[in-house]
Design a protein around this motif. Structure first.
Motif, PDB file in Angstrom:
ATOM      1  N   GLU A  31       0.665  20.588  88.876  1.00  0.00           N
ATOM      2  CA  GLU A  31       1.518  20.059  87.810  1.00  0.00           C
ATOM      3  C   GLU A  31       2.359  21.008  86.872  1.00  0.00           C
ATOM      4  N   LEU A  32       1.585  21.986  86.958  1.00  0.00           N
ATOM      5  CA  LEU A  32       2.552  23.190  86.078  1.00  0.00           C
ATOM      6  C   LEU A  32       3.502  23.901  86.909  1.00  0.00           C
ATOM      7  N   ASP A  33       3.824  23.590  87.693  1.00  0.00           N
ATOM      8  CA  ASP A  33       4.886  23.881  88.587  1.00  0.00           C
ATOM      9  C   ASP A  33       4.178  25.515  89.128  1.00  0.00           C
ATOM     10  N   LEU A  34       3.237  25.627  89.516  1.00  0.00           N
ATOM     11  CA  LEU A  34       2.640  27.170  89.899  1.00  0.00           C
ATOM     12  C   LEU A  34       2.061  27.057  91.005  1.00  0.00           C
ATOM     13  N   ALA A  35       2.368  28.170  91.739  1.00  0.00           N
ATOM     14  CA  ALA A  35       1.767  28.265  93.055  1.00  0.00           C
ATOM     15  C   ALA A  35       0.338  27.980  93.305  1.00  0.00           C
ATOM     16  N   GLU A  36      -0.245  27.425  94.114  1.00  0.00           N
ATOM     17  CA  GLU A  36      -1.723  27.326  94.309  1.00  0.00           C
ATOM     18  C   GLU A  36      -2.433  28.525  95.026  1.00  0.00           C
ATOM     19  N   GLU A  37      -2.070  29.638  94.377  1.00  0.00           N
ATOM     20  CA  GLU A  37      -2.513  31.114  94.880  1.00  0.00           C
ATOM     21  C   GLU A  37      -3.371  31.913  93.882  1.00  0.00           C
ATOM     22  N   PRO A  38      -4.312  32.855  94.326  1.00  0.00           N
ATOM     23  CA  PRO A  38      -5.004  33.379  93.394  1.00  0.00           C
ATOM     24  C   PRO A  38      -4.179  34.034  92.000  1.00  0.00           C
ATOM     25  N   GLU A  39      -3.279  34.892  92.450  1.00  0.00           N
ATOM     26  CA  GLU A  39      -2.527  35.463  91.510  1.00  0.00           C
ATOM     27  C   GLU A  39      -1.748  34.768  90.430  1.00  0.00           C
ATOM     28  N   PRO A  40      -1.171  33.656  90.834  1.00  0.00           N
ATOM     29  CA  PRO A  40      -0.518  32.649  89.748  1.00  0.00           C
ATOM     30  C   PRO A  40      -1.614  32.062  88.749  1.00  0.00           C
ATOM     31  N   ALA A  41      -2.867  31.936  89.462  1.00  0.00           N
ATOM     32  CA  ALA A  41      -3.819  31.266  88.825  1.00  0.00           C
ATOM     33  C   ALA A  41      -4.617  32.227  87.694  1.00  0.00           C
ATOM     34  N   HIS A  42      -4.601  33.513  88.249  1.00  0.00           N
ATOM     35  CA  HIS A  42      -5.284  34.679  87.539  1.00  0.00           C
ATOM     36  C   HIS A  42      -4.286  34.713  86.436  1.00  0.00           C
ATOM     37  N   ARG A  43      -3.272  34.870  86.604  1.00  0.00           N
ATOM     38  CA  ARG A  43      -2.015  35.183  85.567  1.00  0.00           C
ATOM     39  C   ARG A  43      -2.042  33.989  84.588  1.00  0.00           C
ATOM     40  N   LEU A  44      -2.363  33.105  84.776  1.00  0.00           N
ATOM     41  CA  LEU A  44      -2.311  31.599  83.949  1.00  0.00           C
ATOM     42  C   LEU A  44      -3.666  31.833  82.854  1.00  0.00           C
ATOM     43  N   LEU A  45      -4.831  32.238  83.653  1.00  0.00           N
ATOM     44  CA  LEU A  45      -6.169  32.131  82.918  1.00  0.00           C
ATOM     45  C   LEU A  45      -6.089  33.458  82.073  1.00  0.00           C
ATOM     46  N   LEU A  46      -5.204  34.503  82.139  1.00  0.00           N
ATOM     47  CA  LEU A  46      -5.127  35.718  81.364  1.00  0.00           C
ATOM     48  C   LEU A  46      -4.138  35.302  80.130  1.00  0.00           C
ATOM     49  N   ARG A  47      -3.047  34.336  80.475  1.00  0.00           N
ATOM     50  CA  ARG A  47      -2.078  34.139  79.636  1.00  0.00           C
ATOM     51  C   ARG A  47      -2.647  33.177  78.331  1.00  0.00           C
ATOM     52  N   ILE A  48      -3.599  32.372  78.760  1.00  0.00           N
ATOM     53  CA  ILE A  48      -4.066  31.561  77.811  1.00  0.00           C
ATOM     54  C   ILE A  48      -5.328  32.034  77.259  1.00  0.00           C
ATOM     55  N   GLY A  49      -5.895  33.185  77.815  1.00  0.00           N
ATOM     56  CA  GLY A  49      -7.088  33.810  76.956  1.00  0.00           C
ATOM     57  C   GLY A  49      -8.388  33.543  77.621  1.00  0.00           C
ATOM     58  N   TYR A  50      -8.194  32.462  78.556  1.00  0.00           N
ATOM     59  CA  TYR A  50      -9.556  31.964  79.271  1.00  0.00           C
ATOM     60  C   TYR A  50     -10.529  33.098  79.951  1.00  0.00           C
ATOM     61  N   TRP A  51      -9.552  34.042  80.526  1.00  0.00           N
ATOM     62  CA  TRP A  51     -10.090  35.234  81.027  1.00  0.00           C
ATOM     63  C   TRP A  51      -9.584  36.507  80.416  1.00  0.00           C
ATOM     64  N   GLN A  52     -10.498  37.490  80.105  1.00  0.00           N
ATOM     65  CA  GLN A  52     -10.187  38.687  79.740  1.00  0.00           C
ATOM     66  C   GLN A  52      -9.482  39.700  80.726  1.00  0.00           C
ATOM     67  N   PRO A  53      -8.757  40.629  80.137  1.00  0.00           N
ATOM     68  CA  PRO A  53      -8.253  41.378  81.442  1.00  0.00           C
ATOM     69  C   PRO A  53      -9.582  42.162  82.173  1.00  0.00           C
ATOM     70  N   GLU A  54     -10.724  42.421  81.675  1.00  0.00           N
ATOM     71  CA  GLU A  54     -11.628  42.896  82.432  1.00  0.00           C
ATOM     72  C   GLU A  54     -12.141  41.844  83.413  1.00  0.00           C
ATOM     73  N   HIS A  55     -11.979  40.780  83.654  1.00  0.00           N
ATOM     74  CA  HIS A  55     -12.385  39.933  84.747  1.00  0.00           C
ATOM     75  C   HIS A  55     -11.932  40.307  85.819  1.00  0.00           C
ATOM     76  N   ASN A  56     -13.011  40.794  86.859  1.00  0.00           N
ATOM     77  CA  ASN A  56     -12.560  41.269  88.026  1.00  0.00           C
ATOM     78  C   ASN A  56     -12.835  40.159  89.324  1.00  0.00           C
ATOM     79  N   PRO A  57     -11.751  39.595  89.604  1.00  0.00           N
ATOM     80  CA  PRO A  57     -11.863  38.358  90.765  1.00  0.00           C
ATOM     81  C   PRO A  57     -12.070  38.961  92.129  1.00  0.00           C
ATOM     82  N   HIS A  58     -11.920  40.360  92.493  1.00  0.00           N
ATOM     83  CA  HIS A  58     -11.572  40.698  93.953  1.00  0.00           C
ATOM     84  C   HIS A  58     -12.788  40.441  94.822  1.00  0.00           C
ATOM     85  N   PRO A  59     -14.017  40.839  94.303  1.00  0.00           N
ATOM     86  CA  PRO A  59     -15.141  40.551  95.076  1.00  0.00           C
ATOM     87  C   PRO A  59     -15.357  39.188  95.460  1.00  0.00           C
ATOM     88  N   SER A  60     -14.947  38.438  94.490  1.00  0.00           N
ATOM     89  CA  SER A  60     -15.268  36.982  94.922  1.00  0.00           C
ATOM     90  C   SER A  60     -14.315  36.545  96.010  1.00  0.00           C
TER      91      SER A  60
END
Length: 603
Positions: free
Chosen positions: A178-207
């Motif tokens: 609905e936000l016209d974003l690709a359903e992929e980890p990188e765009p999702a990560h970028r959005l969560l950082l942009r809105i402040g829901y995740w902080q830059p320290e959040h490391n998603p790679h092991p998951s």
């Protein structure tokens, strides 16, 4: 044909139409002015007409709810509904009545048979529609907030959907669509950082790479009593990086033999035991800057770690190294040792003291032999990346002599174990590596990078073969059974052989190799990407960073530059005339954490 007189109002595909010309194929006039011929069965009569202007079928004032109450429990015609609701049956009221039927809240049926829905059902449907409308409004408000780079506390449930994509645990997100974003980890990560829901320290790679969490949830019992050789008279030194929590090797010298004592993990984790299976599932300990996820439970490490108690159980490898660096003799024995723990920095102060002086002498001879036989000695600066209290620490790894001594002692143990297993006919996991196609000369950094690019992948085999990287004709890894599963398997094989019991056959061994191969790629990638992630966080925490870069590869317009202080490689445009090994002053101009990229410019 008389059922559809000229200018009658009819229903066609959910829209009003007027009969322009009756016949076998009826010509319809549509609201947009277009005409179309249809079969009689494709339309339904709503009013005999005249239909008039179809664009002016405005809904008249009326009481559809009252009509429903009057007709509740009965079946009526569309004309009856129009009369009751609007006091007249005209094309406009017929169309309004039909829209009420089509809506399905108050009425249901066909133009010939309309049924009024009971009041209880109407109330439930009305509540359902209200809730749906409220949910749609809330969804629209959520989308607007996200587009503005904001979120509200009540959005946590919806954002969890995006978070799952960012973590790689889900592949789809309607919200991202609905936000016209690709359903992929990188765009999702970028959005969560942009809105402040995740902080830059959040490391998603092991998951994303399905790395194990925490420690294995299995019970641990101390290793049972067994016959062990008493080597407690030897000074045994466990030399590790500062902060190491799983000391699994120590070194001694008795005047003739180099002794390498390894934590006796197989005594606690025999084949097919619960602990063995848990370790096999993990494959290895995962070392992340933010913490360690051990292959064995912490309670097992407490029992097995060398130097964590006054005496430690070990599997000790005695290696007699000749003056020319060859192995003259090998012995393997379960043992008891007393271990003193040192950091590499501390060990540097004791290099001229025994036993380190003698250990250095024999490991230097062993190293010289390896180099003479073509071992790949690649020197590229490394850094340790640690996260403490939310701050990232980057520390260059000093080129300590003690680190080289320990490395050579472990390699000598690997050759000794391979030789022992081969001579005794024990099925064993051997590490092999074909030689590079080319061998660049030079000690400069660009040559070291070129050499590394030429190295071919190491492979695990069930038969010994040359390992070009370490320069040995036969080699295996046995020095980290608390941290690497195949080292544990090697220990299980050695212990079984020494005890005179059946060892695993080749087929069972290869099954374990395959199990480890299936997970090791993800573990090593988790470590590599996590280190890169935290280096970028460090750069972000520094603000405007400047430092040295060394050109290690050149191209037409761009080149690869290595930053020694970060052990980080970047590709960027180079000034005209730049040559390999030139030193440049770089300035960090930006960090893109979701893309794992840092941007630099040359000052």
């Amino acid at each position: 044909m008389s059922d559809f007189p000229a200018d009658a109002l009819v229903l066609y595909k959910g829209r009003p139409a007027a009969v322009a010309e009756p016949g076998e194929k009826i010509l319809l006039r549509l609201p947009d002015g277009e005409t179309k011929r249809v079969r009689p069965k494709d339309i339904q009569l709503l009013h005999p007409g005249p239909a008039g202007d179809l664009t002016k079928l405005a809904t008249p004032e009326g009481d559809l709810e009252g009509a429903r109450e009057v007709l509740e429990g009965e079946t009526a015609t569309l004309a009856d509904v129009a009369d009751l609701a609007f006091g007249d049956h005209t094309p406009a009221t017929a169309w309004a009545a039909w829209e009420a039927v089509a809506d399905g809240l108050l009425f249901t049926g066909t133009p010939e048979a309309v049924t009024a829905i009971d009041g209880e059902t109407v109330a439930a449907e009305r509540q359902k529609r209200q809730e749906k409308a409220e949910a749609a409004a809330a969804r629209e408000a959520l989308l607007e907030r996200l587009k503005k780079g904001e979120y509200a506390p009540e959005d946590a449930g919806a954002l969890a959907e995006i978070e799952r994509v960012a973590l790689g645990t889900a592949a789809h997100s309607p919200l991202l669509r609905e936000l016209d974003l690709a359903e992929e980890p990188e765009p999702a990560h970028r959005l969560l950082l942009r809105i402040g829901y995740w902080q830059p320290e959040h490391n998603p790679h092991p998951s994303r790479l399905s790395a194990p969490e925490g420690e294995p949830a299995v019970g641990v019992a101390p290793p049972g009593e067994s016959e062990r050789r008493d080597l407690t008279h030897l000074t045994a030194l466990a030399i590790d990086d500062e902060g190491n929590r799983d000391p699994d090797d120590a070194i001694s010298f008795d005047g003739e033999w180099l002794w390498v004592h390894i934590a006796d993990a197989a005594a606690m984790a025999p084949p097919a035991s619960e602990l063995d299976l848990a370790a096999r599932e993990r494959g290895a300990t995962l070392y992340l800057p933010e913490g360690v996820r051990p292959m064995l439970p912490e309670a097992a490490i407490d029992h097995l770690g060398l130097g964590l108690a006054s005496e430690s159980p070990a599997l000790s490898f005695g290696v007699k190294i000749a003056a020319d660096g060859t192995l003259e003799d090998v012995t393997v024995t379960p043992s008891r040792v007393r271990v003193t723990r040192l950091t590499y920095a501390e060990a540097e102060n004791h290099l001229d003291e025994e036993p380190l002086a003698s250990i250095r002498r024999v490991t230097d001879a062993f190293r010289a032999r390896r180099i003479a036989e073509g071992a790949a000695i690649i020197r590229i600066p490394e850094v340790s990346v640690k996260v403490r209290d939310g701050r990232v620490e980057l520390r260059p790894l000093p080129d300590h002599v003690s680190r080289q001594i320990v490395t050579e002692a472990m390699l000598a143990t690997g050759e000794a174990a391979a030789r022992f297993a081969g001579n005794e006919g024990i099925a064993f996991p051997y590490s092999t590596q074909p030689p590079p196609e080319e061998r660049p000369e030079g000690e400069d950094l660009a040559s070291q990078f070129a050499f590394r690019r030429q190295m071919r992948p190491a492979r695990l085999r069930s038969a010994p073969d040359h390992h070009a990287g370490v320069g040995l004709a036969a080699y295996t890894q046995v020095t980290s059974p608390m941290r690497r599963y195949l080292d544990l398997v090697a220990h299980q094989q050695l212990r079984a052989h020494l005890a005179g019991v059946e060892t695993l056959d080749q087929e069972a061994l290869l099954e374990r190799v395959a199990a480890v191969d299936a997970v090791m790629g993800g573990l090593r990638r988790s470590e590599r990407l996590s280190n890169q992630h935290w280096k970028l966080v460090w750069l972000k925490q520094q603000g405007q960073w400047e430092g040295e870069g060394i050109v290690v590869e050149t191209g037409e317009r761009k080149g690869r530059v290595f930053l020694p202080d970060l052990a980080y490689e970047t590709v960027l445009p180079l000034p005209s005339g730049t040559a390999l090994n030139d030193r440049l002053t770089l300035r960090n101009t930006g960090v893109d954490i979701p893309a794992l990229e840092a941007r630099f410019s040359v000052r």
